[in-house]
Design a protein around this motif. Structure first.
Motif, PDB file in Angstrom:
ATOM      1  N   GLN A  58       4.730  11.636  -5.196  1.00 14.54           N
ATOM      2  CA  GLN A  58       4.840  10.601  -6.221  1.00 14.54           C
ATOM      3  C   GLN A  58       6.157   9.837  -6.092  1.00 14.54           C
ATOM      4  OE1 GLN A  58       3.813  13.713  -6.698  1.00 14.54           O
ATOM      5  NE2 GLN A  58       1.804  13.542  -7.630  1.00 14.54           N
ATOM      6  N   ILE A  59       7.229  10.540  -5.789  1.00 19.44           N
ATOM      7  CA  ILE A  59       8.527   9.880  -5.604  1.00 19.44           C
ATOM      8  C   ILE A  59       8.492   8.993  -4.364  1.00 19.44           C
ATOM      9  CG2 ILE A  59      10.967  10.271  -5.060  1.00 19.44           C
ATOM     10  CD1 ILE A  59      10.838  12.647  -7.030  1.00 19.44           C
ATOM     11  N   SER A  60       7.827   9.455  -3.318  1.00 20.41           N
ATOM     12  CA  SER A  60       7.694   8.640  -2.099  1.00 20.41           C
ATOM     13  C   SER A  60       6.957   7.343  -2.393  1.00 20.41           C
ATOM     14  CB  SER A  60       6.942   9.421  -1.016  1.00 20.41           C
ATOM     15  OG  SER A  60       7.711  10.505  -0.581  1.00 20.41           O
ATOM     16  N   VAL A  61       5.929   7.419  -3.225  1.00 21.79           N
ATOM     17  CA  VAL A  61       5.184   6.211  -3.597  1.00 21.79           C
ATOM     18  C   VAL A  61       6.089   5.258  -4.366  1.00 21.79           C
ATOM     19  CG1 VAL A  61       3.306   5.342  -5.054  1.00 21.79           C
ATOM     20  CG2 VAL A  61       2.914   7.308  -3.562  1.00 21.79           C
ATOM     21  N   PRO A  65       8.111   0.656   0.097  1.00 26.54           N
ATOM     22  CA  PRO A  65       8.202  -0.807  -0.023  1.00 26.54           C
ATOM     23  C   PRO A  65       7.093  -1.332  -0.929  1.00 26.54           C
ATOM     24  CG  PRO A  65       8.374  -0.119   2.264  1.00 26.54           C
ATOM     25  CD  PRO A  65       7.995   1.106   1.466  1.00 26.54           C
ATOM     26  N   LYS A  66       7.423  -2.331  -1.723  1.00 26.61           N
ATOM     27  CA  LYS A  66       6.483  -2.871  -2.705  1.00 26.61           C
ATOM     28  C   LYS A  66       5.732  -4.062  -2.124  1.00 26.61           C
ATOM     29  CE  LYS A  66       8.114   0.083  -5.551  1.00 26.61           C
ATOM     30  NZ  LYS A  66       7.684   1.382  -5.186  1.00 26.61           N
ATOM     31  N   ASP A  69       2.485  -8.082  -5.298  1.00 27.04           N
ATOM     32  CA  ASP A  69       2.102  -7.947  -6.708  1.00 27.04           C
ATOM     33  C   ASP A  69       3.076  -7.052  -7.476  1.00 27.04           C
ATOM     34  OD1 ASP A  69      -0.137  -9.533  -6.340  1.00 27.04           O
ATOM     35  OD2 ASP A  69      -1.449  -7.821  -5.915  1.00 27.04           O
ATOM     36  N   GLU A  70       3.641  -6.069  -6.791  1.00 21.99           N
ATOM     37  CA  GLU A  70       4.520  -5.109  -7.455  1.00 21.99           C
ATOM     38  C   GLU A  70       5.942  -5.617  -7.664  1.00 21.99           C
ATOM     39  OE1 GLU A  70       3.197  -0.709  -6.197  1.00 21.99           O
ATOM     40  OE2 GLU A  70       3.653  -2.022  -4.494  1.00 21.99           O
ATOM     41  N   VAL A  71       6.438  -6.459  -6.773  1.00 23.84           N
ATOM     42  CA  VAL A  71       7.836  -6.900  -6.836  1.00 23.84           C
ATOM     43  C   VAL A  71       8.189  -7.531  -8.180  1.00 23.84           C
ATOM     44  CG1 VAL A  71       9.558  -8.451  -5.824  1.00 23.84           C
ATOM     45  CG2 VAL A  71       8.126  -7.041  -4.337  1.00 23.84           C
ATOM     46  N   PRO A  72       7.392  -8.476  -8.696  1.00 19.80           N
ATOM     47  CA  PRO A  72       7.749  -9.051  -9.999  1.00 19.80           C
ATOM     48  C   PRO A  72       7.741  -8.015 -11.124  1.00 19.80           C
ATOM     49  CG  PRO A  72       6.063 -10.386  -8.922  1.00 19.80           C
ATOM     50  CD  PRO A  72       6.232  -9.151  -8.111  1.00 19.80           C
TER      51      PRO A  72
END
Length: 131
Positions: A58-61, A65-66, A69-72
């Protein structure tokens, strides 16, 4: 270092958050450093309704890298955390210290949490910061 069993039970109850069971993640292959940390990990593992699991994946996820969609969303989350610390926690801490108020750490956190649930605050942050 020994941990007060009553405090350990209270911590476990807080971790369960009113539920019968809580799952706590930790990096099990990482060495626990220090007698207090070791006593805490071992003590929590013996508490009723507490399950300790490996959370490396879970920590690795979370650290991966994002995508676009995830960056914002990550940026908004970081801004929300920054505003929470600067506008709420810092002000509460200054109020307690400057006023020489006797208050528990738990109460400070509860007060900040209550403020974070305020529709007015969230609307103000939405309007002024785009959250």
């Amino acid at each position: 270092a020994a941990i007060d069993p009553e405090q350990l039970r209270e911590l476990a109850a807080i971790a369960r958050g009113g539920q019968e069971k809580a799952v706590l993640g930790m990096l099990r292959r990482v060495a626990v450093v220090g007698p207090f940390a070791e006593a805490l990990v071992n003590g929590m593992a013996t508490q009723e309704g507490i399950e300790i699991v490996e959370c490396r994946e879970q920590i690795s996820v979370l650290l991966a890298p994002k995508d676009s969609d995830e960056v914002p969303l990550v940026k908004k989350s970081a801004l929300f955390a920054q505003l929470s610390m600067e506008e709420l926690f810092k002000n509460k801490l200054e109020e307690v210290v400057d006023g020489e108020i006797q208050i528990s750490n738990r109460q400070v956190c509860d007060d900040v949490s209550t403020q974070l649930e305020s529709e007015e605050l969230l609307e103000r942050w939405q309007n002024s910061h785009g959250l």
